[in-house]
Design an enzyme around this catalytic site. Structure first.
Site, PDB file in Angstrom:
ATOM      1  N   GLU A 170       0.481  -0.936  -0.288  1.00 26.79           N
ATOM      2  CA  GLU A 170       0.298  -0.047   0.060  1.00 26.79           C
ATOM      3  C   GLU A 170       0.847   1.296  -0.290  1.00 26.79           C
ATOM      4  O   GLU A 170       1.780   1.419   0.866  1.00 26.79           O
ATOM      5  CB  GLU A 170      -1.174  -0.277   1.590  1.00 26.79           C
ATOM      6  CG  GLU A 170      -1.897   1.380   1.179  1.00 26.79           C
ATOM      7  CD  GLU A 170      -2.521   1.045   2.006  1.00 26.79           C
ATOM      8  OE1 GLU A 170      -3.013   0.374   2.940  1.00 26.79           O
ATOM      9  OE2 GLU A 170      -2.560   2.307   3.301  1.00 26.79           O
ATOM     10  N   GLU A 175      -3.180  11.391   3.431  1.00 27.40           N
ATOM     11  CA  GLU A 175      -3.764  10.781   4.429  1.00 27.40           C
ATOM     12  C   GLU A 175      -4.095  11.918   5.127  1.00 27.40           C
ATOM     13  O   GLU A 175      -3.063  13.126   5.177  1.00 27.40           O
ATOM     14  CB  GLU A 175      -3.487   9.527   4.540  1.00 27.40           C
ATOM     15  CG  GLU A 175      -3.373   8.142   4.726  1.00 27.40           C
ATOM     16  CD  GLU A 175      -3.214   6.837   5.136  1.00 27.40           C
ATOM     17  OE1 GLU A 175      -4.567   6.649   5.624  1.00 27.40           O
ATOM     18  OE2 GLU A 175      -2.358   7.078   5.987  1.00 27.40           O
TER      19      GLU A 175
END
Length: 296
Positions: A170, A175
């Site tokens: 990932e 974020e």
């Protein structure tokens, strides 16, 4: 090492949340490998200062028109917490809009008790996948009104359906958690490094004072040697993860194709760490474009 039952169930739930989806097989997009006799002489070194100068645009979505391109995107739907105790139910209708060249993803408080979950949102995945390149997404986070949302621009290994998470790898290009405004985070996850055992590789909170008010470019320079995360300009590197000197698929699953995801989660183990303020909804993340450049 013994593992308690609740932790074991949590990990199983995480795998289920990441792997259960309406995603079709991604179309792999990568440049052809040089012929064996040419490989050594023609290969460019990603550590050269001018390496990325020759990167050419190979794919993009400028979000023109009035709807998402079905050739580029597929919705991932459902609830079940997504392995992180998240509160939203992802839907294919009602939480996205394309207008004026902008994609808008909106998390909403659910007023319809016939729909699963206290909140609805959208999670879209690219149909195409890529190996190496300069990937850039220009986006603006929701207006800051309070705690509880967790927007993300990220990538997952296309082999997730066969090897599951975190073995697929990932890459978190951006974020954001609204309890920590004016900041962004960059991370990578793998079997050797992931948040379920506290070994993820992350930048921590990076200051970005206008992340909620202005569009910014969130990008990575991804090569066979490293993944570098930048904001706005390619030379504004904020975080670098280099391939371990002694690497395995557990520590470097980043030699395979990856696809893009864009979503807003509500609550969850991280996004809801300081609670969810139900007065902040609707909350909209805006995306101007997504572009992929590769070096021949």
């Amino acid at each position: 090492m013994k593992m308690n039952i609740s932790y074991f169930l949590y990990v199983l739930l995480f795998f289920y949340g990441c792997s259960s989806s309406s995603v079709t097989e991604q179309e792999e997009v990568q440049l052809p490998d040089p012929k064996p006799e040419e490989a050594e002489s023609s290969a460019k070194d990603p550590d050269d200062a001018d390496y990325w100068d020759d990167a050419a645009l190979v794919w993009s979505d400028e979000f023109d028109g009035t709807s998402l391109s079905p050739d580029n995107w597929v919705f991932e739907t459902g609830g079940n917490g997504w392995g992180n105790n998240e509160l939203q139910n992802y839907q294919a209708q009602g939480n996205t809009e394309v207008s004026d060249g902008i994609l808008k993803i909106t998390a909403k408080k659910n007023e319809d008790n016939t729909i699963e979950g206290a909140f609805t949102s959208a999670r879209i995945n690219s149909k195409k996948s890529f190996k190496y390149g300069r990937m850039e997404i220009r986006a603006k986070m929701p207006e800051h009104k309070g705690n509880g949302i967790w927007p993300a621009l990220w990538m997952l290994g296309s082999n997730i359906q066969t090897v599951s998470w975190p073995a697929c790898g990932e890459i978190d290009m951006m974020e954001y958690v609204s309890f920590n405004p004016n900041k962004t985070h960059f991370s990578i996850h793998s079997t050797a490094n992931n948040h379920t055992n506290g070994t993820e590789i992350t930048s921590g909170a990076v200051d970005l004072e206008t992340i909620e008010e202005e569009f910014h470019n969130f990008g990575i320079l991804w090569s066979s040697k490293y993944i570098k995360f930048y904001v706005d300009e390619v030379d504004n590197i904020k975080f670098t993860f280099r391939k371990p000197t002694v690497s395995t698929v557990d520590s470097w699953p980043f030699s395979n194709n990856f696809y893009f995801l864009m979503n807003i989660a509500v609550g969850g183990n991280w996004g809801g760490l300081e609670g969810v303020d139900t007065t902040i909804f609707p909350a909209t993340m805006e995306v101007d474009y997504i572009r992929v450049y590769q070096v021949e």
